[in-house]
Design a protein around this motif. Structure first.
Motif, mmCIF file in Angstrom:
data_model
loop_
_atom_site.group_PDB
_atom_site.id
_atom_site.type_symbol
_atom_site.label_atom_id
_atom_site.label_comp_id
_atom_site.label_asym_id
_atom_site.label_seq_id
_atom_site.Cartn_x
_atom_site.Cartn_y
_atom_site.Cartn_z
ATOM 1 N N ILE A 212 54.675 0.062 5.810
ATOM 2 C CA ILE A 212 55.884 0.831 6.158
ATOM 3 C C ILE A 212 55.540 2.309 6.338
ATOM 4 C CG2 ILE A 212 58.309 1.259 5.592
ATOM 5 C CD1 ILE A 212 58.196 -1.137 3.695
ATOM 6 N N GLY B 15 49.407 2.231 4.837
ATOM 7 C CA GLY B 15 49.918 0.872 4.625
ATOM 8 C C GLY B 15 50.968 0.515 5.666
ATOM 9 N N THR C 195 49.744 2.942 -10.623
ATOM 10 C CA THR C 195 50.135 3.538 -9.341
ATOM 11 C C THR C 195 51.639 3.763 -9.260
ATOM 12 O OG1 THR C 195 48.265 2.701 -8.075
ATOM 13 C CG2 THR C 195 50.305 3.067 -6.852
ATOM 14 N N ASP D 113 46.644 8.813 0.845
ATOM 15 C CA ASP D 113 46.524 7.364 0.620
ATOM 16 C C ASP D 113 45.176 7.092 -0.051
ATOM 17 O OD1 ASP D 113 47.970 4.676 2.217
ATOM 18 O OD2 ASP D 113 46.067 4.428 1.154
ATOM 19 N N ALA D 114 45.182 6.216 -1.040
ATOM 20 C CA ALA D 114 43.948 5.887 -1.759
ATOM 21 C C ALA D 114 43.098 4.878 -0.990
ATOM 22 C CB ALA D 114 44.291 5.341 -3.138
ATOM 23 N N SER E 161 52.091 -3.382 -3.938
ATOM 24 C CA SER E 161 53.350 -3.937 -3.439
ATOM 25 C C SER E 161 53.429 -5.464 -3.416
ATOM 26 C CB SER E 161 53.585 -3.410 -2.012
ATOM 27 O OG SER E 161 52.615 -3.947 -1.131
ATOM 28 N N ASP F 51 44.210 9.195 -4.822
ATOM 29 C CA ASP F 51 45.043 8.320 -5.650
ATOM 30 C C ASP F 51 46.223 9.152 -6.156
ATOM 31 O OD1 ASP F 51 46.122 6.972 -7.870
ATOM 32 O OD2 ASP F 51 44.205 6.013 -8.311
ATOM 33 N N ILE F 52 47.445 8.684 -5.949
ATOM 34 C CA ILE F 52 48.605 9.502 -6.361
ATOM 35 C C ILE F 52 48.675 9.697 -7.876
ATOM 36 C CG2 ILE F 52 50.093 9.102 -4.333
ATOM 37 C CD1 ILE F 52 51.657 7.045 -6.157
ATOM 38 N N LYS G 265 58.449 -0.737 -10.205
ATOM 39 C CA LYS G 265 59.258 0.031 -9.238
ATOM 40 C C LYS G 265 60.534 0.541 -9.924
ATOM 41 C CE LYS G 265 58.644 0.566 -5.360
ATOM 42 N NZ LYS G 265 57.897 1.635 -4.636
ATOM 43 N N TYR H 284 55.727 -6.284 -10.715
ATOM 44 C CA TYR H 284 55.897 -5.384 -9.563
ATOM 45 C C TYR H 284 57.265 -4.708 -9.607
ATOM 46 C CZ TYR H 284 57.409 -4.040 -4.847
ATOM 47 O OH TYR H 284 57.947 -3.360 -3.776
ATOM 48 N N ASN I 172 60.906 -6.121 4.617
ATOM 49 C CA ASN I 172 60.621 -5.590 5.952
ATOM 50 C C ASN I 172 59.671 -6.514 6.699
ATOM 51 O OD1 ASN I 172 60.591 -1.982 5.934
ATOM 52 N ND2 ASN I 172 61.803 -3.316 4.637
HETATM 53 N N1 LIG Z 1 57.168 -4.444 2.374
HETATM 54 C C1 LIG Z 1 58.446 -4.584 2.049
HETATM 55 O O1 LIG Z 1 59.094 -5.543 2.491
HETATM 56 C C2 LIG Z 1 59.131 -3.575 1.176
HETATM 57 C C3 LIG Z 1 60.508 -3.670 0.967
HETATM 58 C C4 LIG Z 1 61.156 -2.703 0.190
HETATM 59 C C5 LIG Z 1 60.432 -1.664 -0.362
HETATM 60 N N2 LIG Z 1 59.087 -1.602 -0.173
HETATM 61 C C6 LIG Z 1 58.365 -0.442 -0.763
HETATM 62 O O2 LIG Z 1 57.872 0.313 0.324
HETATM 63 C C7 LIG Z 1 56.638 0.943 -0.028
HETATM 64 C C8 LIG Z 1 55.587 0.588 1.007
HETATM 65 O O3 LIG Z 1 55.424 -0.827 1.028
HETATM 66 P P1 LIG Z 1 54.388 -1.506 2.025
HETATM 67 O O4 LIG Z 1 54.846 -2.880 2.249
HETATM 68 O O5 LIG Z 1 54.136 -0.594 3.163
HETATM 69 O O6 LIG Z 1 53.093 -1.538 1.086
HETATM 70 P P2 LIG Z 1 51.571 -1.718 1.487
HETATM 71 O O7 LIG Z 1 50.962 -2.475 0.364
HETATM 72 O O8 LIG Z 1 51.422 -2.223 2.872
HETATM 73 O O9 LIG Z 1 51.011 -0.225 1.495
HETATM 74 C C9 LIG Z 1 50.833 0.519 0.331
HETATM 75 C C10 LIG Z 1 49.953 1.716 0.654
HETATM 76 O O10 LIG Z 1 49.830 2.499 -0.530
HETATM 77 C C11 LIG Z 1 48.465 2.834 -0.724
HETATM 78 N N3 LIG Z 1 48.233 2.996 -2.171
HETATM 79 C C12 LIG Z 1 48.240 2.007 -3.108
HETATM 80 N N4 LIG Z 1 47.953 2.559 -4.319
HETATM 81 C C13 LIG Z 1 47.794 3.890 -4.120
HETATM 82 C C14 LIG Z 1 47.504 4.984 -4.974
HETATM 83 N N5 LIG Z 1 47.309 4.824 -6.287
HETATM 84 N N6 LIG Z 1 47.435 6.225 -4.434
HETATM 85 C C15 LIG Z 1 47.612 6.416 -3.107
HETATM 86 N N7 LIG Z 1 47.869 5.414 -2.247
HETATM 87 C C16 LIG Z 1 47.963 4.170 -2.753
HETATM 88 C C17 LIG Z 1 47.689 1.670 -0.124
HETATM 89 O O11 LIG Z 1 46.359 2.062 0.203
HETATM 90 C C18 LIG Z 1 48.533 1.339 1.095
HETATM 91 O O12 LIG Z 1 48.147 2.114 2.198
HETATM 92 C C19 LIG Z 1 56.304 0.438 -1.422
HETATM 93 O O13 LIG Z 1 56.676 1.447 -2.341
HETATM 94 C C20 LIG Z 1 57.166 -0.802 -1.610
HETATM 95 O O14 LIG Z 1 57.510 -0.974 -2.956
HETATM 96 C C21 LIG Z 1 58.427 -2.514 0.579
#
Ligand SMILES: NC(=O)c1ccc[n+]([C@@H]2O[C@H](COP(=O)([O-])OP(=O)(O)OC[C@H]3O[C@@H](n4cnc5c(N)ncnc54)[C@H](O)[C@@H]3O)[C@@H](O)[C@H]2O)c1
Length: 326
Positions: A12, A10, A100, A33-34, A85, A59-60, A157, A153, A183
């Motif tokens: 970040i 994903g 998840t 990663d799922a 997310s 899947d985690i 978290k 959501y 981000n």
């Molecule tokens: N994007 C932001 O602005 C932001 C800000 C603060 C915190 N976060 C946190 O950072 C983390 C990453 O966010 P992101 O924006 O990269 O999210 P994203 O949605 O881009 O990526 C999430 C990833 O997790 C994988 N995933 C989802 N369910 C899964 C499961 N059951 N098992 C395994 N993999 C699984 C997806 O395939 C994907 O690759 C999240 O925990 C989010 O809460 C994000």
């Protein structure tokens, strides 16, 4: 050192994998990663063939599969990015968010407990604190702020954060939590404000903006988030929560106007749509603990970061099509 990174396909997580790869040439990276709609192996193209990289599609929340991966790879550090997310999707269908974000976290914590000697880091969000009023710019979220989630959501978290703290206290699991603001940067799935706006503007399509566009978010360049997590997993205190923020508050409408200007597109593309249910007004982070304890401050200015992000999307239209057409 074996570092297991969940959600690495994903936004970040992938940026973090690239960061760790470059900074620690002796680390082996295991990505779990799922590959949901938000994850794509095209995002990890630059490391996929490396001997230092191993990918598991799992899947985690699948306990058996996760234990098997821990058995095989014996990680020293686990960083959990994997999550559902997108707030809008959580309003439509909360189930998968609980599965998840909460159950998945529990399974990872149990795996760390079972295999032992693993440092665990939970990547959380400032959204667990709920929101702040628009007319009180003096207020900021600190690590002592109440957890008071607004959306399914953020509630999921927050539930995960509480589990991490409980495992630390009850089982002595060496863990930390970070709560970061919004981000932006490369590889963000084009459903989120910045990449969505860029793509809509490029295609001369209507750019949807919730309500009056006055909601405020604090924006941080994704590399700065990666650097902060690096500091926490190597030098942070066990059991602590760390707020991470960009000290860079902007109204949503400001961001959209800026992108239109950057792409030389008319503001007439902007279309105000019915507000999101329960829409948080303002997020703002006090990240002074990160700077005083861990000597971290954001390095990328928003002006530079947004220009480089817009140009990254312009140069990676193929990547956008690949992830959108999955
Ligand atoms: N994007 C932001 O602005 C932001 C800000 C603060 C915190 N976060 C946190 O950072 C983390 C990453 O966010 P992101 O924006 O990269 O999210 P994203 O949605 O881009 O990526 C999430 C990833 O997790 C994988 N995933 C989802 N369910 C899964 C499961 N059951 N098992 C395994 N993999 C699984 C997806 O395939 C994907 O690759 C999240 O925990 C989010 O809460 C994000």
């Amino acid at each position: 050192m074996n570092i297991l990174i969940t959600g690495g396909a994903g936004f970040i997580g992938s940026n973090f994998i690239y960061y760790i790869f470059e900074k620690y040439p002796d680390y082996h990276v295991i990505c779990v990663d799922a590959l949901t709609y938000a994850g794509n192996l095209a995002t990890l193209e630059k490391v996929r063939k490396s001997k230092r990289f191993k990918f598991y599609k799992e899947d985690i929340s699948n306990r058996k599969g996760i234990y098997k991966i821990f058995e095989e790879t014996r990680p020293n550090i686990v960083v959990n990015f994997a999550a559902e997310s997108h707030v809008d999707r959580s309003i439509e269908d909360p189930d998968v968010f609980l599965q998840t974000n909460v159950i998945g976290t529990e399974v990872l914590l149990d795996a760390c407990k079972k295999y032992g000697n693993i440092r665990y880091h939970q990547v959380s969000t400032d959204e667990v604190y709920g929101d702040l009023p628009l007319d009180r710019p003096d207020l900021l979220f600190t690590e002592q702020s109440n957890v008071k989630a607004s959306s399914p959501y953020s509630a999921s978290k927050a539930g995960a954060d509480l589990l991490v703290q409980a495992y630390c206290r009850t089982y002595g699991l060496p863990s930390t939590i970070s709560r970061c603001s919004n981000n932006y940067g490369p590889y963000q799935f084009p459903e989120k404000l910045i990449p969505l706006t860029i793509l809509k503007a490029l295609n001369n399509e209507k750019i949807p903006v919730y309500g009056d566009g006055k909601n405020i978010r604090d924006w941080l360049y994704v590399d700065d988030h990666c650097k902060a997590i690096d500091k926490i997993i190597h030098h942070g205190k066990i059991g602590e929560v760390y707020n991470i923020g960009g000290n860079n508050e902007k109204e949503n409408i400001e961001i959209v106007r800026l992108i239109c200007k950057e792409l030389n597109k008319p503001e007439s593309l902007i279309t105000f749509v019915e507000d999101r249910k329960g829409h948080d007004k303002r997020y703002a982070i006090d990240a002074s603990k990160m700077s005083s304890e861990l000597k971290w401050i954001p390095e990328m200015s928003f002006e530079k970061g947004i220009k480089s992000t817009v140009s990254w999307y312009l140069n990676h239209i193929d990547w956008c099509n690949t992830v959108l057409n999955k």
